[in-house]
Design a protein around this motif. Sequence first.
Motif, mmCIF file in Angstrom:
data_model
loop_
_atom_site.group_PDB
_atom_site.id
_atom_site.type_symbol
_atom_site.label_atom_id
_atom_site.label_comp_id
_atom_site.label_asym_id
_atom_site.label_seq_id
_atom_site.Cartn_x
_atom_site.Cartn_y
_atom_site.Cartn_z
ATOM 1 N N ILE A 188 -3.108 -1.977 8.575
ATOM 2 C CA ILE A 188 -2.384 -2.726 7.781
ATOM 3 C C ILE A 188 -3.926 -2.108 6.356
ATOM 4 N N ALA A 189 -4.942 -1.874 6.327
ATOM 5 C CA ALA A 189 -5.407 -1.792 5.192
ATOM 6 C C ALA A 189 -5.560 -0.431 5.046
ATOM 7 N N SER A 190 -5.373 0.605 5.623
ATOM 8 C CA SER A 190 -5.197 2.139 5.789
ATOM 9 C C SER A 190 -3.581 1.873 5.052
ATOM 10 N N ALA A 191 -2.601 1.596 5.788
ATOM 11 C CA ALA A 191 -1.125 1.662 5.255
ATOM 12 C C ALA A 191 -1.089 1.254 3.551
ATOM 13 N N ALA A 192 -1.954 0.099 3.764
ATOM 14 C CA ALA A 192 -1.914 -0.104 1.910
ATOM 15 C C ALA A 192 -2.194 0.529 0.944
ATOM 16 N N SER A 193 -3.481 1.010 1.202
ATOM 17 C CA SER A 193 -4.739 1.895 0.688
ATOM 18 C C SER A 193 -4.361 2.580 -0.008
ATOM 19 N N ASP A 194 -4.199 3.406 -1.955
ATOM 20 C CA ASP A 194 -4.211 5.386 -1.646
ATOM 21 C C ASP A 194 -6.032 5.347 -2.191
ATOM 22 N N GLN A 195 -5.991 5.437 -1.224
ATOM 23 C CA GLN A 195 -7.594 6.555 -1.237
ATOM 24 C C GLN A 195 -8.506 6.973 -2.130
ATOM 25 N N SER A 196 -9.387 6.927 -2.765
ATOM 26 C CA SER A 196 -9.348 7.079 -3.866
ATOM 27 C C SER A 196 -9.228 7.617 -5.693
ATOM 28 N N ARG A 197 -7.623 6.564 -5.593
ATOM 29 C CA ARG A 197 -7.229 6.803 -6.492
ATOM 30 C C ARG A 197 -7.218 5.461 -7.524
ATOM 31 N N PRO A 198 -7.381 5.642 -8.803
ATOM 32 C CA PRO A 198 -8.417 4.157 -9.330
ATOM 33 C C PRO A 198 -7.483 3.097 -9.291
ATOM 34 N N LEU A 199 -7.761 1.436 -9.613
ATOM 35 C CA LEU A 199 -7.512 0.378 -8.646
ATOM 36 C C LEU A 199 -7.517 -0.872 -9.628
ATOM 37 N N ALA A 200 -6.439 -0.980 -10.239
ATOM 38 C CA ALA A 200 -7.072 -1.767 -11.582
ATOM 39 C C ALA A 200 -7.567 -3.183 -11.331
ATOM 40 N N ASP A 201 -7.513 -3.926 -9.826
ATOM 41 C CA ASP A 201 -7.725 -4.641 -9.694
ATOM 42 C C ASP A 201 -7.781 -5.045 -8.425
ATOM 43 N N ARG A 202 -8.406 -5.881 -7.563
ATOM 44 C CA ARG A 202 -8.610 -5.681 -6.312
ATOM 45 C C ARG A 202 -7.815 -6.612 -6.106
ATOM 46 N N ALA A 203 -6.959 -7.196 -6.646
ATOM 47 C CA ALA A 203 -6.189 -8.452 -6.618
ATOM 48 C C ALA A 203 -4.847 -7.573 -5.960
ATOM 49 N N ASP A 204 -4.687 -6.148 -6.675
ATOM 50 C CA ASP A 204 -3.201 -5.587 -6.336
ATOM 51 C C ASP A 204 -3.271 -4.686 -5.107
ATOM 52 N N TYR A 205 -4.445 -4.714 -4.637
ATOM 53 C CA TYR A 205 -4.656 -3.782 -3.368
ATOM 54 C C TYR A 205 -4.722 -5.280 -2.001
ATOM 55 N N LEU A 206 -5.202 -6.294 -2.587
ATOM 56 C CA LEU A 206 -5.092 -7.382 -1.314
ATOM 57 C C LEU A 206 -3.346 -7.614 -1.474
ATOM 58 N N ALA A 207 -2.490 -8.059 -2.367
ATOM 59 C CA ALA A 207 -1.021 -8.253 -2.102
ATOM 60 C C ALA A 207 -0.443 -7.117 -1.439
ATOM 61 N N ARG A 208 -0.810 -5.785 -1.975
ATOM 62 C CA ARG A 208 0.345 -4.723 -0.733
ATOM 63 C C ARG A 208 -0.731 -5.124 0.292
ATOM 64 N N ILE A 209 -2.247 -5.810 1.206
ATOM 65 C CA ILE A 209 -2.179 -6.438 2.480
ATOM 66 C C ILE A 209 -1.408 -7.438 2.746
ATOM 67 N N GLU A 210 -1.221 -8.289 1.901
ATOM 68 C CA GLU A 210 -0.875 -8.910 2.296
ATOM 69 C C GLU A 210 1.291 -8.726 2.465
ATOM 70 N N ALA A 211 2.032 -8.152 1.414
ATOM 71 C CA ALA A 211 2.918 -7.447 1.611
ATOM 72 C C ALA A 211 3.516 -6.548 3.051
ATOM 73 N N LEU A 212 2.587 -5.903 3.583
ATOM 74 C CA LEU A 212 2.546 -5.129 4.519
ATOM 75 C C LEU A 212 3.000 -6.552 6.027
ATOM 76 N N GLU A 213 2.124 -7.020 5.284
ATOM 77 C CA GLU A 213 1.645 -8.105 6.762
ATOM 78 C C GLU A 213 3.067 -9.119 7.457
ATOM 79 N N GLU A 214 3.438 -9.500 6.047
ATOM 80 C CA GLU A 214 4.471 -9.478 5.617
ATOM 81 C C GLU A 214 6.053 -9.004 6.319
ATOM 82 N N GLU A 215 5.865 -7.359 6.101
ATOM 83 C CA GLU A 215 6.492 -7.097 6.342
ATOM 84 C C GLU A 215 6.850 -6.323 8.041
#
Length: 211
Positions: free
Chosen positions: A130-157
């Motif tokens: 899940i962590a790998s699928a949610a990551s745009d690795q090496s790309r700019p991240l405005a806020d860590r919460a955005d990444y964690l929200a992607r993880i949560e969305a994948l967990e729900e999907e």
Amino acid sequence: MDDQHSAVPATDPFALFDAWFAEAKESEPNDPNAMALATAEKDGAPSVRMVLLKDHGPNEREGGGAGGGFVFYTNAESRKGREIRANMQAALLFHWKSLRRQIRIEGPLEEVGAQQADAYFHSRARASQIASAASDQSRPLADRADYLARIEALEEEYPEGDIPRPPHWTGFRLIPRRIEFWLDRPGRAHDRRLFTRDGAGGGWSDTLLYP
């Protein structure tokens, strides 16, 4: 140890790697398979980072190709992935501090097949998938919460079972052309032996190097 002779034997370099790697697994407290991966952009500008070795050996090659290899996995849209795709060659460095040993490996890269990438991706812990699928690795991240929200969305999907491997998440195999073994010796009179492959898929020649 006989200081008058090399303690790095002139043998098959894959067999010697296996012997040193086995000792590292016994002595290193964390990640004995950690290795520095050096890549470069088309213009030659280098970069380096730590990755994990996941497969290796003289027969680690799809389709029975000669040369064997050393396999790692990554997001091909990351900085290292983009550099690899632009310049399909790299260098690896293992440094086992507890053993005071290093191994340097250089050669061209090839991408592993989809079946091998799928098999490794789905062998990982679900959280890692899940962590790998949610990551745009090496790309700019405005806020860590955005990444964690992607993880949560994948967990729900995908509430259970494996996560589909993203098409840009893949593996690369370094096909060694040079393998150098370095062993610490007293007074910085270190012991180095370089193995060089004689042509594509050929045999190995070796020589000692001055430290």
